[in-house]
Scaffold this motif. Structure first.
Motif, PDB file in Angstrom:
ATOM      1  N   GLY A   1      -9.794 -39.062   7.614  1.00 35.83           N
ATOM      2  CA  GLY A   1      -9.889 -38.497   6.441  1.00 35.83           C
ATOM      3  C   GLY A   1      -8.982 -38.515   5.613  1.00 35.83           C
ATOM      4  O   GLY A   1      -8.889 -38.352   4.510  1.00 35.83           O
ATOM      5  N   SER A   2      -7.631 -38.981   6.072  1.00 33.53           N
ATOM      6  CA  SER A   2      -6.570 -39.128   5.188  1.00 33.53           C
ATOM      7  C   SER A   2      -6.632 -40.244   4.035  1.00 33.53           C
ATOM      8  O   SER A   2      -7.212 -41.175   4.487  1.00 33.53           O
ATOM      9  N   VAL A   3      -6.344 -39.940   2.795  1.00 35.10           N
ATOM     10  CA  VAL A   3      -6.439 -40.923   1.546  1.00 35.10           C
ATOM     11  C   VAL A   3      -4.726 -40.719   0.784  1.00 35.10           C
ATOM     12  O   VAL A   3      -4.272 -39.779   0.817  1.00 35.10           O
ATOM     13  N   HIS A   4      -4.547 -42.073   0.573  1.00 30.49           N
ATOM     14  CA  HIS A   4      -3.000 -42.167   0.163  1.00 30.49           C
ATOM     15  C   HIS A   4      -3.394 -42.970  -1.193  1.00 30.49           C
ATOM     16  O   HIS A   4      -4.133 -43.914  -1.029  1.00 30.49           O
ATOM     17  N   ALA A   5      -3.161 -42.511  -2.546  1.00 30.68           N
ATOM     18  CA  ALA A   5      -2.918 -43.039  -3.834  1.00 30.68           C
ATOM     19  C   ALA A   5      -1.927 -43.745  -4.143  1.00 30.68           C
ATOM     20  O   ALA A   5      -0.974 -43.076  -3.969  1.00 30.68           O
ATOM     21  N   VAL A   6      -2.032 -45.083  -4.237  1.00 32.38           N
ATOM     22  CA  VAL A   6      -0.970 -45.722  -4.282  1.00 32.38           C
ATOM     23  C   VAL A   6      -0.846 -46.625  -5.763  1.00 32.38           C
ATOM     24  O   VAL A   6      -2.072 -47.026  -6.398  1.00 32.38           O
ATOM     25  N   ASP A   7       0.099 -46.632  -6.547  1.00 30.16           N
ATOM     26  CA  ASP A   7       0.250 -47.429  -7.857  1.00 30.16           C
ATOM     27  C   ASP A   7       0.460 -48.898  -7.479  1.00 30.16           C
ATOM     28  O   ASP A   7       1.399 -49.199  -6.883  1.00 30.16           O
ATOM     29  N   PRO A   8      -0.442 -49.700  -7.704  1.00 36.43           N
ATOM     30  CA  PRO A   8      -0.410 -50.885  -7.358  1.00 36.43           C
ATOM     31  C   PRO A   8       0.915 -51.669  -8.164  1.00 36.43           C
ATOM     32  O   PRO A   8       1.316 -52.951  -7.911  1.00 36.43           O
ATOM     33  N   TRP A   9       1.353 -51.179  -9.217  1.00 39.99           N
ATOM     34  CA  TRP A   9       2.398 -51.817 -10.113  1.00 39.99           C
ATOM     35  C   TRP A   9       3.746 -51.664  -9.560  1.00 39.99           C
ATOM     36  O   TRP A   9       4.596 -52.473  -9.781  1.00 39.99           O
ATOM     37  N   THR A  10       3.817 -50.278  -8.792  1.00 35.19           N
ATOM     38  CA  THR A  10       5.098 -50.063  -8.316  1.00 35.19           C
ATOM     39  C   THR A  10       5.195 -49.803  -6.816  1.00 35.19           C
ATOM     40  O   THR A  10       6.355 -49.995  -6.391  1.00 35.19           O
ATOM     41  N   GLY A  11       3.887 -49.552  -6.022  1.00 31.35           N
ATOM     42  CA  GLY A  11       3.995 -49.636  -4.851  1.00 31.35           C
ATOM     43  C   GLY A  11       4.229 -48.172  -4.148  1.00 31.35           C
ATOM     44  O   GLY A  11       4.449 -47.751  -3.073  1.00 31.35           O
ATOM     45  N   ARG A  12       4.518 -47.257  -5.294  1.00 31.63           N
ATOM     46  CA  ARG A  12       4.801 -45.844  -4.969  1.00 31.63           C
ATOM     47  C   ARG A  12       3.529 -45.185  -4.569  1.00 31.63           C
ATOM     48  O   ARG A  12       2.611 -45.182  -5.254  1.00 31.63           O
ATOM     49  N   GLU A  13       3.729 -44.046  -3.712  1.00 32.21           N
ATOM     50  CA  GLU A  13       2.714 -43.364  -3.348  1.00 32.21           C
ATOM     51  C   GLU A  13       2.503 -42.260  -4.459  1.00 32.21           C
ATOM     52  O   GLU A  13       3.147 -41.505  -4.668  1.00 32.21           O
ATOM     53  N   ARG A  14       1.176 -42.096  -5.113  1.00 31.90           N
ATOM     54  CA  ARG A  14       0.980 -41.032  -6.172  1.00 31.90           C
ATOM     55  C   ARG A  14       0.644 -39.677  -5.562  1.00 31.90           C
ATOM     56  O   ARG A  14       1.070 -38.782  -6.166  1.00 31.90           O
ATOM     57  N   TRP A  15      -0.077 -39.798  -4.444  1.00 28.47           N
ATOM     58  CA  TRP A  15      -0.436 -38.269  -3.746  1.00 28.47           C
ATOM     59  C   TRP A  15      -1.087 -38.864  -2.354  1.00 28.47           C
ATOM     60  O   TRP A  15      -1.457 -39.983  -2.169  1.00 28.47           O
ATOM     61  N   GLN A  16      -0.922 -38.061  -1.354  1.00 32.64           N
ATOM     62  CA  GLN A  16      -1.531 -38.141  -0.199  1.00 32.64           C
ATOM     63  C   GLN A  16      -2.512 -36.934   0.181  1.00 32.64           C
ATOM     64  O   GLN A  16      -2.207 -35.728  -0.389  1.00 32.64           O
ATOM     65  N   SER A  17      -3.802 -37.015   0.658  1.00 28.23           N
ATOM     66  CA  SER A  17      -4.642 -35.833   0.693  1.00 28.23           C
ATOM     67  C   SER A  17      -5.554 -36.147   2.031  1.00 28.23           C
ATOM     68  O   SER A  17      -5.790 -37.114   2.260  1.00 28.23           O
ATOM     69  N   ASN A  18      -5.977 -35.015   2.519  1.00 28.86           N
ATOM     70  CA  ASN A  18      -6.762 -34.657   3.670  1.00 28.86           C
ATOM     71  C   ASN A  18      -8.225 -34.540   3.147  1.00 28.86           C
ATOM     72  O   ASN A  18      -8.399 -33.243   2.615  1.00 28.86           O
ATOM     73  N   SER A  19      -8.864 -35.514   3.081  1.00 34.15           N
ATOM     74  CA  SER A  19     -10.269 -35.433   2.275  1.00 34.15           C
ATOM     75  C   SER A  19     -11.154 -34.605   2.968  1.00 34.15           C
ATOM     76  O   SER A  19     -12.346 -34.138   2.412  1.00 34.15           O
ATOM     77  N   THR A  20     -10.961 -34.436   4.347  1.00 36.68           N
ATOM     78  CA  THR A  20     -11.939 -33.569   5.147  1.00 36.68           C
ATOM     79  C   THR A  20     -13.211 -34.398   5.539  1.00 36.68           C
ATOM     80  O   THR A  20     -13.821 -33.819   6.082  1.00 36.68           O
ATOM     81  N   VAL A  21     -13.150 -35.949   5.258  1.00 37.31           N
ATOM     82  CA  VAL A  21     -14.095 -36.666   5.375  1.00 37.31           C
ATOM     83  C   VAL A  21     -13.866 -37.515   6.460  1.00 37.31           C
ATOM     84  O   VAL A  21     -12.852 -38.430   6.344  1.00 37.31           O
ATOM     85  N   GLU A  22     -14.397 -37.668   7.605  1.00 37.01           N
ATOM     86  CA  GLU A  22     -14.134 -38.471   8.777  1.00 37.01           C
ATOM     87  C   GLU A  22     -14.674 -39.726   8.369  1.00 37.01           C
ATOM     88  O   GLU A  22     -15.865 -39.778   7.965  1.00 37.01           O
ATOM     89  N   GLN A  23     -14.227 -40.890   8.870  1.00 35.63           N
ATOM     90  CA  GLN A  23     -14.730 -42.134   8.583  1.00 35.63           C
ATOM     91  C   GLN A  23     -15.009 -42.339   7.067  1.00 35.63           C
ATOM     92  O   GLN A  23     -16.338 -42.882   6.865  1.00 35.63           O
TER      93      GLN A  23
END
Length: 714
Positions: A616-638
């Motif tokens: 359920g973990s989600v990582h938001a990444v800026d494709p231009w810099t490769g930097r992670e914008r945020w990380q979250s536990n969405s609570t949604v498995e698979q």
């Protein structure tokens, strides 16, 4: 135009010579610099000088105009947004604006009309490359200069990347000129992007050809209704430009070509007609034909809120997006019927849908053994269901089909007809693969074309197919060693080519940002993948417009800001970086991720790369810099593929658990539990993404099931 006693003698040190015009927001003067250069100086009306929001807009207009090169606009020379009456000076462009010229002299002749279409397409290409959306392209904002048309007045423009996050738009104002606004400007202001200017381009060219707008009406309410729901009146537009205008005036933004595609079509001299009843010629822009209509009630609400004679429209914005729900809508959950129930040889549909789309006012889904099925949006009534294989063999499982794409009056899908071959100890199943066009209203085939027939299980459902205005580009041949264009009208093969020698099993057709790409992997003698070749295909001929080779085995995640985004499969290797390919210059660059990631899913949505894990973990990444914008536990498995509105990201599990995350922070803002009938045994890779239509979200889950929810309740 004579100066008035109230007009200033100079502005910002520039001597005023004459009045050029006056509008709802200000006055434009002809002025001269100290060296004698003629300038156009725009001075804001006094009543707006104390409006802080208006000053913000004016600063943005100056910034936007300065971003564009000036080759197709009026370059900014000087400005002062903090003056007692804000002003901006640009290079003076001699000549009439298009609106004045057409009113005085009538429609443009065909040769000048074509020059206008090409010049405005070039101007929009320049504007959009600068990251700006004009949002108010109209005849009065097109100057007919000696060297071609110039686009002026960036007063309500905004940065393209900020389209969904514009704080001024979120206050409730949606600005524009009704006859030349796009449907999304009325119905979905948070979704306004570069495609809005393309719609306006079509309306402007139609006006220049006929002396009237394609949606003109004495009533602003009726004008907006026609823009959102009606067909354009194009009587009088020259026949050779009719397809150009129709493509621009497609209701859904994703169905409109980009400026480069329009210029290519004009250069080639052959334009496809997007009407379903027209037989398309050989040249077509690679744009999926997906059309969404917005309810007329939304347009009515927006226009009835018009309050001033300045051309400003005010629209209410409730929830994530301002669409109204369909008439009679209520929350529902439905399971599509099993079209082969009772057949002893059928293994039956046993998994989730792989893709759902909106088409002709309904939800169409496909997956596993279902070729396609239709649900009504308001109450979920299952109108029809068609199986992948109407006569399955004993050893078959019908494959995992999906919806290729849609166009007005048709939905493109896969078929897989399995037949047992007798002989030997065990029967062998041979599969005949087809691509079919179905009528969305009834599910009946419009045409059906065989594209492969083999025992290897190799068909277009594995190697890919992409819908384009001219039809479907699909892998082709019994060994799936070729690719071909199937005509939208009858499914006939218009052209076909062999895949690169030795790479056929490792090639895939895919679409991104309206273009068609062939991605092929080449391995060495030991079976190690050495390189990946990406080629952009011309739908008119099937030949590569360009190709570029990169090291390693890369997969196309999508396209953002004119760049293809590729990377390795994070299931096989940790994703350490991205490969970006400029779709215009073809320059290849690499971007390293700040932290290597392993993921079960990689999805490029609204210019952000989302990496999802089964936990359920989600990582938001800026494709231009490769930097992670945020990380979250969405609570949604698979979690399956996400869907995004302007403000939230929606993820669902195969069991139907749903979560809404804030796009900026990743914070979970709402959830719904999974459902008792949602146990499929499937994983996230074969679960369809939720479909957002206005405030209604349609969530595929379980065994051929869907439920709906009002996102305002999350």
């Amino acid at each position: 135009m004579a100066l008035r006693d109230s007009d200033p003698a100079e502005v910002g040190g520039y001597r005023i010579d004459d009045r050029l015009g006056s509008g709802g927001m200000g006055v434009v003067y002809l002025a001269r610099s100290a060296s004698g250069r003629r300038l156009a100086v725009k001075v804001v009306h006094a009543q707006y000088a104390d409006d802080d929001e208006f000053r913000i807009r004016f600063r943005r207009e100056v910034a936007a105009a300065r971003q564009v090169s000036g080759a197709f606009t009026a370059p900014v020379v000087d400005a002062d947004a903090d003056a007692s009456r804000p002003w901006m000076a640009t290079v003076y462009i001699p000549g009439e604006d298009l609106g004045t010229h057409v009113r005085r002299h009538g429609p443009l002749p065909p040769d000048r009309l074509r020059e206008l279409a090409a010049g405005l397409a070039e101007a929009l290409r320049d504007i959009h490359r600068a990251g700006v959306v004009h949002r108010d392209l109209k005849p009065a904002n097109v100057m007919l200069a000696e060297d071609g048309p110039r686009v002026i007045d960036f007063g309500i423009s905004r940065a393209a990347e900020a389209a969904g996050m514009d704080a001024l738009t979120q206050t409730g104002r949606v600005m524009g000129t009704p006859p030349f606004m796009s449907p999304e400007q009325f119905a979905a202001p948070h979704e306004v992007g570069p495609a809005t200017d393309i719609f306006s381009l079509g309306a402007v060219v139609a006006y220049a050809a006929t002396r009237r707008g394609p949606f003109d009406s004495p009533s602003p309410w009726e004008t907006a209704t026609r823009v959102v729901e009606g067909d354009p009146d194009l009587a009088g537009v020259p026949a050779d430009l009719l397809p150009f205008v129709r493509l621009c005036l497609e209701k859904h933004p994703k169905s409109r070509p980009g400026p480069d595609e329009l210029l290519h079509l004009l250069r080639e001299g052959r334009l496809p007609d997007p009407r379903p009843e027209a037989a398309p010629p050989d040249t077509a822009p690679p744009r999926p034909r997906r059309r969404r209509r917005w309810p007329a009630a939304v347009a009515a609400t927006a226009v009835l809120a018009a309050v001033a004679a300045t051309g400003t429209l005010l629209a209410r914005d409730g929830g994530d997006t301002p669409h109204a729900l369909p008439a009679g809508w209520h929350t529902w959950h439905r399971q599509a019927e099993d079209p082969l129930a009772g057949d002893p040889d059928s293994m039956g549909p046993s998994g989730p849908f792989s893709r759902c789309v909106l088409a002709d006012g309904s939800l169409l889904c496909a997956g596993d053994s279902i070729m396609a099925t239709r649900f009504t949006l308001a109450d979920g009534r299952n109108v029809w269901t068609r199986p992948m294989d109407p006569t399955p063999a004993e050893t078959s499982s019908s494959g995992g089909g999906t919806i290729i794409g849609t166009r007005p009056g048709a939905v493109y899908v896969y078929g897989a007809d399995d037949r047992d071959i007798k002989g030997g100890d065990e029967p062998e199943s041979r599969t005949r693969y087809t691509v079919q066009a179905l009528a969305p209203a009834t599910g009946r085939p419009i045409w059906r074309t065989v594209v492969a027939d083999n025992v290897d299980g190799m068909g277009p459902d594995i190697n890919g197919a992409v819908a384009v205005p001219a039809g479907v580009i699909t892998t082709y041949g019994n060994a799936s060693d070729s690719y071909a264009l199937l005509d939208a009208t009858d499914g006939g093969v218009r052209w076909h080519h062999r895949l690169p020698a030795g790479a056929a099993p490792d090639c895939q057709l895919t679409g991104a940002a309206g273009q068609v790409y062939l991605i092929c992997h080449t391995s060495d003698d030991d079976g190690n993948y050495e390189r990946t070749t990406a080629a952009q295909l011309d739908p008119a001929t099937g030949k590569a417009r360009w190709r570029i080779t990169a090291k390693g085995q890369l997969y196309l995640f999508g396209q953002t800001r004119g760049h293809l985004v590729l990377g390795t499969d994070p299931l096989m290797n940790r994703l350490t970086g991205l490969t970006l390919i400029n779709a215009s210059s073809h320059v290849l660059t690499t971007v390293r991720l700040t932290a290597p990631r392993t993921a079960t899913g990689v999805h490029l949505v609204r210019d952000t790369l989302y990496l999802t894990l089964t936990s359920g973990s989600v990582h938001a990444v800026d494709p231009w810099t490769g930097r992670e914008r945020w990380q979250s536990n969405s609570t949604v498995e698979q979690p399956g593929p996400p869907t995004a509105s302007a403000t939230r990201l929606y993820l669902a599990s195969p069991t139907g658990r749903l979560a809404a995350l804030d796009l900026r922070t990743g914070r979970v803002t709402g959830t719904l539990p999974g459902r008792d009938d949602g146990d499929t045994g499937g994983g996230p890779d074969n679960t369809a993404a939720p479909v957002l239509s206005g405030d209604a979200l349609y969530v595929p889950y379980g065994i051929r099931a869907v439920y709906s929810v009002d996102v305002r309740d999350l």
